[in-house]
Design an enzyme around this catalytic site. Sequence first.
Site, PDB file in Angstrom:
ATOM      1  N   GLY A  68       0.946  -0.974   0.200  1.00 12.37           N
ATOM      2  CA  GLY A  68      -0.145   0.046  -0.076  1.00 12.37           C
ATOM      3  C   GLY A  68       0.895   1.137  -0.070  1.00 12.37           C
ATOM      4  N   ASP A 148      -1.188  -7.037   7.570  1.00 10.94           N
ATOM      5  CA  ASP A 148      -2.610  -6.899   7.274  1.00 10.94           C
ATOM      6  C   ASP A 148      -2.969  -7.712   6.182  1.00 10.94           C
ATOM      7  OD1 ASP A 148      -1.292  -4.836   5.995  1.00 10.94           O
ATOM      8  OD2 ASP A 148      -2.990  -3.519   6.224  1.00 10.94           O
TER       9      ASP A 148
END
Length: 335
Positions: A68, A148
């Site tokens: 990300g 995550d």
Amino acid sequence: MQQGDTDDVRIERLGPVGRIVLDRPRALNAITLGMVERIHAALEEWRDAGLRAVVVESASDRAFCAGGDIRRVRENSLAERHDESMRFFETEYAVNALLGSYPVPVVALVGGICMGGGMGLSVHGTFVVVSPQASFAMPETKIGFFPDVGGSHFLPRLPGHTGRYLGLTGARIGAADALALGLATHACSAADLARLPDLIAAYDGPLEQLLRELAPSSPGPAGSLAPVRPELEWVFSSPDLAGISERLARLVGDGGATSAWAAQTLAALEAASPYSLAITDRLLVEGRGRTLEECLQAELVTAAEMIRSADFVEGVRSVLVDKDHAPVWSSPVPD
């Protein structure tokens, strides 16, 4: 939506195949809020479109997706724009959940780097096809964060204690190890990887059969984990983090064949955020008994806490901003 995000991911149809093409090469396809919003919208639109498959791929040979856009999340943290960061995580995790339950096969084509958020776009789907150049990692503990995008679901389900090893250390593995552990399902040449969307669109039979037909005639060299697997299992079966470090130190002191691996692994743990290591280890234990959706919900709660932590701001600074790789950790380790 951030300016330029419409060009960073291409949403296309190739006959009966939906294509999600990551196209942000200068940032190694690091995904932004705008990108995950477009991916989510496409997946929702195609859910009942009668497609044969959805393909997630990269326009670059160098990387599938390096994760990300964590720099932007750090900027938000410094400016206390936490709502924007949480919109990113909420949408990204919704995409992960969709990929894990999609009604038609999802095929990720991984050549080059696949880290963090890139693994969230690949491993939850039906098939992960790798070229020999593919590499995988979840390096979040190095930046004061945690694995995550469903990491607390797929890492504990890897064979033995390999998931704990990968999640805590951020170690990078290649295509052979990914196949051996089940993170990848099929392999093919880089040339075949590039033409797979066309092949899938023209193929009438089961996709599993097509992917098997493309497999290399020889398996290639074994992965780097095989020679150290017994020691890895012993080390990472320790009941706590202190025990892991103690066992690694013992292997280093013994000076055996795996002492170099042990020294490298111990150094990785010592360089990571103690706060992140503790949070990660807890989530991996809890994730064994959770569904993917439950893991993602727990990760969302954890992300909201960690983006406000000093270690996250400092870790991203040291690795991605100043790149001095000399973080000063200060967040308190949870009990």
